[in-house]
Scaffold this motif. Structure first.
Motif, PDB file in Angstrom:
ATOM      1  N   SER A 107       0.848  -1.196   0.000  1.00  0.00           N
ATOM      2  CA  SER A 107       0.000   0.000   0.000  1.00  0.00           C
ATOM      3  C   SER A 107       0.881   1.242   0.000  1.00  0.00           C
ATOM      4  O   SER A 107       2.110   1.135   0.009  1.00  0.00           O
ATOM      5  N   VAL A 108       0.251   2.394  -0.042  1.00  0.00           N
ATOM      6  CA  VAL A 108       0.979   3.659  -0.147  1.00  0.00           C
ATOM      7  C   VAL A 108       0.943   4.378   1.196  1.00  0.00           C
ATOM      8  O   VAL A 108      -0.048   4.337   1.906  1.00  0.00           O
ATOM      9  N   ILE A 109       2.041   5.034   1.531  1.00  0.00           N
ATOM     10  CA  ILE A 109       2.115   5.746   2.818  1.00  0.00           C
ATOM     11  C   ILE A 109       1.474   7.120   2.684  1.00  0.00           C
ATOM     12  O   ILE A 109       1.821   7.898   1.798  1.00  0.00           O
ATOM     13  N   HIS A 110       0.545   7.417   3.572  1.00  0.00           N
ATOM     14  CA  HIS A 110      -0.167   8.695   3.520  1.00  0.00           C
ATOM     15  C   HIS A 110       0.146   9.641   4.668  1.00  0.00           C
ATOM     16  O   HIS A 110      -0.308  10.781   4.671  1.00  0.00           O
ATOM     17  N   SER A 111       0.858   9.174   5.667  1.00  0.00           N
ATOM     18  CA  SER A 111       1.252  10.086   6.750  1.00  0.00           C
ATOM     19  C   SER A 111       2.631   9.681   7.230  1.00  0.00           C
ATOM     20  O   SER A 111       2.954   8.490   7.264  1.00  0.00           O
ATOM     21  N   ASP A 112       3.444  10.671   7.553  1.00  0.00           N
ATOM     22  CA  ASP A 112       4.863  10.375   7.778  1.00  0.00           C
ATOM     23  C   ASP A 112       5.460  11.412   8.718  1.00  0.00           C
ATOM     24  O   ASP A 112       5.706  12.548   8.317  1.00  0.00           O
ATOM     25  N   GLY A 113       5.719  11.025   9.941  1.00  0.00           N
ATOM     26  CA  GLY A 113       6.305  11.954  10.910  1.00  0.00           C
ATOM     27  C   GLY A 113       7.759  11.641  11.194  1.00  0.00           C
ATOM     28  O   GLY A 113       8.306  12.094  12.198  1.00  0.00           O
ATOM     29  N   VAL A 114       8.401  10.895  10.297  1.00  0.00           N
ATOM     30  CA  VAL A 114       9.737  10.377  10.597  1.00  0.00           C
ATOM     31  C   VAL A 114      10.772  11.475  10.841  1.00  0.00           C
ATOM     32  O   VAL A 114      11.548  11.407  11.783  1.00  0.00           O
ATOM     33  N   LYS A 115      10.763  12.488  10.007  1.00  0.00           N
ATOM     34  CA  LYS A 115      11.772  13.555  10.194  1.00  0.00           C
ATOM     35  C   LYS A 115      11.595  14.216  11.556  1.00  0.00           C
ATOM     36  O   LYS A 115      12.553  14.483  12.268  1.00  0.00           O
ATOM     37  N   GLU A 116      10.329  14.467  11.892  1.00  0.00           N
ATOM     38  CA  GLU A 116      10.086  15.093  13.201  1.00  0.00           C
ATOM     39  C   GLU A 116      10.622  14.194  14.314  1.00  0.00           C
ATOM     40  O   GLU A 116      11.248  14.658  15.264  1.00  0.00           O
TER      41      GLU A 116
ATOM     42  N   PRO B 125      -6.324  -7.890  -1.520  1.00  0.00           N
ATOM     43  CA  PRO B 125      -6.140  -8.888  -0.451  1.00  0.00           C
ATOM     44  C   PRO B 125      -4.933  -9.757  -0.742  1.00  0.00           C
ATOM     45  O   PRO B 125      -4.647 -10.074  -1.886  1.00  0.00           O
ATOM     46  N   GLY B 126      -4.200 -10.122   0.312  1.00  0.00           N
ATOM     47  CA  GLY B 126      -3.008 -10.931   0.129  1.00  0.00           C
ATOM     48  C   GLY B 126      -3.101 -12.225   0.888  1.00  0.00           C
ATOM     49  O   GLY B 126      -4.173 -12.818   1.021  1.00  0.00           O
ATOM     50  N   GLU B 127      -1.968 -12.605   1.425  1.00  0.00           N
ATOM     51  CA  GLU B 127      -1.868 -13.900   2.104  1.00  0.00           C
ATOM     52  C   GLU B 127      -2.656 -14.006   3.390  1.00  0.00           C
ATOM     53  O   GLU B 127      -2.943 -15.105   3.834  1.00  0.00           O
ATOM     54  N   VAL B 128      -2.885 -12.875   4.023  1.00  0.00           N
ATOM     55  CA  VAL B 128      -3.564 -12.944   5.313  1.00  0.00           C
ATOM     56  C   VAL B 128      -4.925 -12.272   5.233  1.00  0.00           C
ATOM     57  O   VAL B 128      -5.123 -11.304   4.524  1.00  0.00           O
ATOM     58  N   LYS B 129      -5.845 -12.838   6.005  1.00  0.00           N
ATOM     59  CA  LYS B 129      -7.183 -12.260   6.067  1.00  0.00           C
ATOM     60  C   LYS B 129      -7.124 -11.028   6.971  1.00  0.00           C
ATOM     61  O   LYS B 129      -6.320 -10.969   7.883  1.00  0.00           O
TER      62      LYS B 129
ATOM     63  N   ALA C  47     -26.524  -0.948  13.438  1.00  0.00           N
ATOM     64  CA  ALA C  47     -25.882  -1.372  12.200  1.00  0.00           C
ATOM     65  C   ALA C  47     -24.841  -2.442  12.493  1.00  0.00           C
ATOM     66  O   ALA C  47     -24.223  -2.440  13.562  1.00  0.00           O
ATOM     67  N   VAL C  48     -24.687  -3.338  11.549  1.00  0.00           N
ATOM     68  CA  VAL C  48     -23.636  -4.356  11.645  1.00  0.00           C
ATOM     69  C   VAL C  48     -23.143  -4.650  10.245  1.00  0.00           C
ATOM     70  O   VAL C  48     -23.940  -4.741   9.307  1.00  0.00           O
ATOM     71  N   ARG C  49     -21.844  -4.735  10.087  1.00  0.00           N
ATOM     72  CA  ARG C  49     -21.289  -4.900   8.738  1.00  0.00           C
ATOM     73  C   ARG C  49     -19.850  -5.359   8.854  1.00  0.00           C
ATOM     74  O   ARG C  49     -19.165  -5.031   9.828  1.00  0.00           O
ATOM     75  N   SER C  50     -19.390  -6.103   7.880  1.00  0.00           N
ATOM     76  CA  SER C  50     -17.957  -6.428   7.821  1.00  0.00           C
ATOM     77  C   SER C  50     -17.228  -5.289   7.132  1.00  0.00           C
ATOM     78  O   SER C  50     -17.690  -4.802   6.096  1.00  0.00           O
ATOM     79  N   VAL C  51     -16.113  -4.892   7.700  1.00  0.00           N
ATOM     80  CA  VAL C  51     -15.347  -3.791   7.125  1.00  0.00           C
ATOM     81  C   VAL C  51     -13.889  -4.211   7.022  1.00  0.00           C
ATOM     82  O   VAL C  51     -13.320  -4.755   7.974  1.00  0.00           O
ATOM     83  N   ARG C  52     -13.335  -3.964   5.854  1.00  0.00           N
ATOM     84  CA  ARG C  52     -11.918  -4.272   5.657  1.00  0.00           C
ATOM     85  C   ARG C  52     -11.187  -2.964   5.341  1.00  0.00           C
ATOM     86  O   ARG C  52     -11.593  -2.223   4.470  1.00  0.00           O
TER      87      ARG C  52
END
Lengths: 160, 298, 790
Positions: free
Chosen positions: C428-437, C481-485, C629-634
């Protein structure tokens, strides 16, 4: 061989018959159903089984029930009085000193015994006093803070 | 696999209220002393020990005392914590006080007895080195064939006969530890090296030193965890006694420690132990020296 | 507090949260401080028997015969491998079937380690069950044992496993190799040609033991309909249920696994522990409830962290850009395969996602030995890998004459980049990054600039400061989806008095996950935190949740709850729009602390308002219904939560003892929901990571196959309170980032709190002594030897 004993736990007297080889921890948990005291290592080192014996912390897994007949035992269940929490119990919750909670019973009793002797302990003194209480979750920092907060509240008669 | 949760072994149980009663109980075949329980119960749970009976001595008030006279007499039912709490112990026998503070967990200090620690006779026992450095003796009681209580007193060095072996015979009870009064200008200290603070000592050391000016007039040093039983560091003592204390004389004496020890590969490598023992003894003597009122040039 | 490195918008500053970022007494706090919380070992059921597992005294052996007669005379119920289904399975049900190796059975006659279960007994009291266990007589055929990787690899017969299953395919095992894995990107040979400096080392990490304070325990009650109710120590309620149903052939509708507090997991409960299945088997045979509480000794033979041995070669250009890397890893997985294949994959993943490596070659091999099976432990390979990678980065910095912090900044995988921390199949792509701080601020707050050059340090006591950075994924979600659920199925409903019930199969291991979830819902509905209840959960009442691992609690578990809360909120707003006579789109919710209620109002017309409570009551009285409400969310991302630790130590060059003086811990967890508990994660992570660096090792005696510590906690060395700096010397801070894909900007924190720590401690020691230690733990004897060697 069964021996009649009287265990005085949290101010209440329990008359029972025990075999000499029954360990105090197991009697408290399995027979008196006081499950707040925990089994963690079985060799007295982790502090999960800590109870107060005449005010002193001991490892209940390291003594026989027969040996403690007639002695005053305090478990975690005996700390709150008339539904009111002990300041240490409140402080542990307030300072994030409780994570999985398994060490908490022993840790609070250990802290209480410390504050009974030393009402204003330093970090070093606290670290020294809880040496026998293993906590795998918190890294101890919040526990030390909680003990200091509890100590302060006891001295000042306040709650946060 | 051992089971630290429960004891399956069945044994007879005696809870005498007097020393005489205890001695009678101990004459029963297979009877063993139960004091704090922190060693004996684990040996039964996990070490395969199966004593026929246990004689619980902590209910004997005559054995629970710290008696100050010409020196200190410690009853064998005295828990470690009481030594910590008695201010005179810290003042007059700081090595013993150091040992209490350094031992495992507070719950163990509140249950285990000093005498019990000696009787378990582990080579690294925390009680051994300080008491040996302080010239302690032990009082052993028994009931003889005529039914009379007999006592004998032996130096602590003679009490340890091998790894986890003592001079106690069946039916005998260690009833007291006797420590002579320390000299005016003297000091003592105990130090140990362990992997982390909460653990059984790997090696430990205690030193008692008497001082006149800058000279060590008398030195007694003991080491634990470096030989099958706790030992006196005689070579170190001989080299140090009568000398002016300087970093040089201390280092030379510490080198002699190698002659006094024979560490097996018990908990860490032998080489490390030798090295550690030699500067441990230096560190310990320095503290004892300071406590005797002395100073040492750096 | 500013944290706009790389221009990420800091919503924390602009947004005022009513509940997020504030500390409240934790919901289970009072139960835990009064001894009222129930753990599996505290369960007492009427008619309950106490059980004990029968275990092998040999590291490798077969049972020739069992004689239960003496045990039965005591009145014990006895069970052997003949009394249970012989199906093969994997205790861990997180991976999809085609990535799941199955080599476990409930009980077996083939013992593959000391402590391997072959049977069990149950009796009326704890003493009787222990006596019964002692009374069982067994004849053994002892087999050659393999206690090291090299011994195991050399074997061609008497293998630890001969045949295992991958999904349903039979796999023949050669040389005790459980599985292998290879990952290649680019061309390493070409890559190394461009390198101006190359660093090559072998790193070794030890068999750490989780040492969770509660030894695993389980209670099971057989029900009259042929089903079972189970109270296990587990991180995976539904996976445990599925496994029980599958093995014992009971429809899942009759298998109820109940969520119960547990005395710590740290990854040891992701897989269903053997004790759970054996307890069920015993209960079914006895026809009575059974509880088994493992002793500490048994627990130490039950699981451990994955020990690793890996060669790592990395090359860089003289400007500091990394160009190529090669890693060859050997992992000793012990007696069984729990998630070795996944582990091999994430080793590559953590490595690849710490720093940009255009050319990389990774080979991993998992080998069986006759020891406790290795399983995930906080970080799942990241502490092991980060130790080697961060050490390598400092060695490169040395050779290049570059500042170690700048070398990190130049190469780290950050904002906008693709990363695959959880392995090559989860990208996936990184959308938040505080590493320099984290790096710059950590350097500022510690005395990093004054750390000095080890070559100039003298004297017996030497000070050193080191740092390391790391990350963990917030869960295992990904666009594809990959190897793990990875998904959760929560339910949220608004009660008739305006309070809220949240039902989720998520576990809280003590870190405060469920409190965080409650805060998200409180924030969404404006309802006070005290009025958002986390309902007791079991597998009957909840939909599937994969399990609480991989630092997915807040991001995936909380993320799912928030989505479903918004579904329920839509229903509620629908009711409210009827009451207020305004379109749903115009309605807003906020918290009304005076009323202690959530308040729904029309935007721009605050006088047009109604409380959540009033809406719920009206909806009930008018038969409109319940807002539920009830729902599966990934979640389709697993954003990295970053951490950095700066550690100051003092090393006694004579004894080799290391004293930790100060710690500065920085964390980028996005929106911080539980501040005091988040700091607690950093403290705890530091303690466990430092333990791994300095003392922890559950070594085995190669001749006897026994643990050297013999199952005694005294002998398994861990750091104590007095070995750590006091709270005055531990500083923590949080980067001001906001994760756009996360629930109200939150990411995870859990495992990121431990991952860089062993590396940071090792590098602090390097700065003090001048010596890079490549083997953990770094014992006083090791430092002493290395110092003498110099």
């Amino acid at each position: 061989m069964r021996i009649p004993i009287v265990l005085k736990v949290n101010g209440k007297e329990y008359c029972l018959e025990v075999k000499p080889n029954e360990i105090l921890l197991n009697v408290l948990r399995d027979r008196l159903h006081l499950t707040g005291t925990k089994y963690g290592c079985g060799i007295g080192e982790c502090g999960a089984c800590m109870v107060l014996l005449n005010g002193r912390p001991i490892a209940s897994c390291q003594t026989l029930a027969v040996c403690q007949s007639g002695q005053e035992i305090t478990t975690i269940e005996g700390l709150a009085q008339n539904g009111k929490l002990h300041p240490l119990q409140e402080a542990f919750v307030d300072e994030g000193a409780v994570q999985c909670g398994y060490c908490t019973s022993g840790m609070i009793l250990s802290a209480k015994a410390l504050l009974d002797k030393n009402p204003d302990p330093t970090t070093d003194e606290i670290q020294e006093a809880i040496r026998g209480n293993l906590c795998r979750c918190t890294g101890y920092a919040n526990i030390i803070k909680a003990i200091k907060t509890g100590a302060r509240r006891i001295r000042e008669g306040t709650r946060g | 696999m051992s089971n630290s949760q429960v004891i399956t072994h069945d044994f007879d149980y005696y809870s005498p209220k007097t020393i005489e009663e205890a001695l009678k109980n101990l004459k029963e075949e297979g009877a063993r002393v139960l004091a704090g329980g922190t060693d004996v119960l684990n040996e039964i749970k996990m070490g395969g020990q199966r004593p026929k009976g246990l004689v619980y001595i902590l209910g004997i008030s005559d054995l629970d005392f710290l008696s100050w006279g010409d020196g200190l007499k410690i009853g064998s039912a005295t828990i470690w914590s009481k030594l910590e709490e008695d201010g005179r112990v810290k003042q007059e026998y700081p090595a013993l006080y150091d040992a209490v503070k350094s031992m495992g967990a507070v719950q163990i200090r509140n249950m285990a007895t000093v005498a019990g620690n000696l009787c378990t006779a582990s080579p690294g026992a925390d009680s051994a080195a300080p008491l040996m450095a302080l010239s302690a003796q032990v009082e052993i009681s028994r009931i003889n064939d005529r039914g009379e209580t007999e006592r004998r007193t032996i130096p602590l060095e003679d009490f340890f006969t091998g790894p986890r072996k003592t001079a106690l015979d069946q039916g005998e009870l260690l009833t007291a530890i006797l420590i002579p009064a320390p000299f005016q200008s003297s000091g003592s200290a105990f130090r140990k090296i362990a992997r982390v603070k909460l653990s059984i000592a790997k090696i430990n050391c205690a030193v008692y030193v008497e001082r006149e000016g800058d000279v060590c007039t008398h030195v007694r040093a003991a080491l634990g965890g470096v030989a099958p039983k706790p030992v006196r560091a005689f070579s170190f003592e001989q080299t140090m006694t009568g000398k002016e204390l300087t970093p040089g004389s201390l280092a030379r004496a510490a080198e002699m420690v190698n002659e006094d020890i024979s560490p097996r590969n018990a908990r860490s490598t032998a080489a490390y132990k030798r090295h550690a023992a030699s500067y441990l003894i230096q560190d310990t003597l320095e503290v004892a020296w300071k406590r005797s009122g002395g100073e040492m040039e750096k | 507090m500013v944290g706009n490195y790389q221009g990420v918008r800091i919503e924390m500053e602009e947004k005022e949260y009513s509940f997020l970022g504030k500390d409240f007494p934790r919901k289970d706090g009072i139960a835990r401080v009064t001894g009222k919380e129930t753990y599996p070992s505290d369960i007492y059921l009427e008619g309950m028997l106490h059980g004990r597992i029968l275990r092998s005294p040999h590291p490798h052996a077969r049972v020739k015969s069992i004689d239960f007669s003496e045990a039965e005379k005591i009145g014990a119920v006895c069970l052997s491998f003949n009394d249970v289904p012989s199906k093969h399975f994997n205790l861990r049900q997180v991976s999809i079937p085609r990535s799941t190796f199955k080599d476990w059975q409930v009980l077996t006659d083939h013992m593959r380690q000391i402590g391997d279960p072959f049977g069990a007994v149950a009796a009326e009291t704890v003493e009787l069950e222990a006596k019964a266990a002692e009374a069982v007589k067994v004849e053994w055929e002892v087999l050659p044992s393999y206690m090291t990787i090299d011994e195991a690899l050399a074997a061609t017969k008497n293998l630890i496993h001969e045949t295992v299953y991958l999904e349903d395919k039979e796999i023949t095992i050669q040389n005790n190799i459980a599985c292998t894995r290879e990952v290649v990107e680019g061309d390493v040979n070409e890559g190394f040609k461009e390198a101006d400096v190359i660093v090559e080392n072998e790193f070794v990490t030890s068999r750490v033991y989780h040492a969770q304070l509660e030894p695993k325990a389980c209670a099971c009650r057989p029900e009259s309909d042929g089903g079972v109710t189970v109270w296990p120590a587990t991180q995976a309620l539904h996976n445990t249920r599925i496994l029980i149903g599958e093995i014992f052939d009971i429809p899942l509708s009759k298998v109820n696994v109940v969520r119960i507090a547990v005395g710590g997991h740290f990854g040891s409960g992701i897989h269903t522990n053997p004790v759970n299945l054996i307890t069920v088997a015993l209960a079914l045979k006895a026809g009575r409830p059974v509880k088994i509480v493992q002793s500490r000794e048994e627990d130490m033979y039950d699981h451990s962290k994955y020990p690793t041995r890996y060669a790592l070669k990395v090359g860089a250009r003289k400007d500091g850009t990394l160009v190529a890397g090669e890693m060859k890893a050997y992992v000793d997985i012990g007696s069984h395969h729990i998630q070795a294949l996944a582990f091999l994959g994430v080793l590559a993943g953590w490595w690849h996602s710490l720093y940009r490596l255009p050319n990389m070659k990774y080979e991993g091999m998992a080998i069986y030995t006759n020891k406790a099976p290795a399983c995930a432990m906080q970080g799942f390979g990241a502490p092991q890998v980060t130790f080697g990678v961060e050490s390598t980065m400092n060695m490169l910095a040395d050779k290049l004459g570059m500042d170690p912090v700048e070398l990190r900044v130049k190469n780290y995988v950050g904002l906008g980049e693709v990363f695959w921390g959880q392995g090559p199949t989860i990208r996936s792509v990184i959308h938040s990054d505080g590493v320099k701080e984290l790096l710059y601020r950590g350097a500022e707050l510690s005395d990093w600039k004054d750390r000095g050059d080890p070559k100039t340090k003298t004297g017996r006591y030497r000070r050193g400061i080191g740092f390391a950075r790391g990350f963990h994924t917030s869960g295992t979600g990904a666009p594809v989806p990959g190897e793990v659920k990875d998904y959760s199925t929560p339910q949220v409903k608004v009660n008739e008095d305006g309070s809220i019930d949240v039902l989720t199969a998520l576990m809280d291991h003590g870190g405060g996950t469920l409190d965080a979830v409650a805060k998200l819902v409180a924030e969404e509905f404006g309802v006070p935190f005290e009025k958002v209840g986390i309902s007791p959960a079991d597998t009957r009442s909840t939909g599937y949740d994969v399990c609480t691992h991989a630092t997915r609690g807040v991001y995936c578990g909380g993320g799912a709850v928030l989505e479903v809360a918004r579904d329920a909120k839509k229903v509620l707003l629908g009711f409210a729009s009827r009451i207020l006579d305004a379109p749903v789109e115009s309605l807003k919710i906020k918290s009304d602390p005076e009323k202690g209620q959530g308040m729904i109002y029309v935007e721009g017309i605050p006088s047009k308002n109604v409380t959540v409570r009033e809406v719920a009551q009206t909806a009930m009285n008018k038969d409109w219904g319940t807002a539920i409400a009830v729902r599966s969310v990934r979640m389709v991302n697993c954003p990295p939560c970053f951490t950095t630790y700066f550690v100051e130590v003092v090393v006694d060059m004579e004894t080799g003892r290391v004293k930790i003086e100060k710690v500065v811990a920085g964390s980028d967890a996005g929106t911080v929901i539980n501040p005091i508990l988040a700091r607690g994660q950093l403290h705890g992570g530091f303690y466990r990571g430092a333990g791994m660096a300095l003392v922890e090792d559950a070594e085995y005696d190669e001749k006897t196959g026994k643990l050297k510590c013999d199952g005694l906690l005294t002998e398994y060395k861990m750091l104590g309170a007095a070995d750590l700096p006091g709270p005055e010397n531990i500083q923590t801070f949080f980067a001001g980032t906001h994760e756009p894909t996360g629930p109200m900007g939150a990411k995870g924190i859990g495992e990121s709190a431990v991952n860089p720590v062993p590396g940071a401690v090792a590098l602090a020691i390097q700065n003090a002594t001048g010596i890079y230690f490549t083997k953990l733990p770094i014992l006083p004897e090791d430092i002493h030897e290395a110092v003498l060697g110099d």
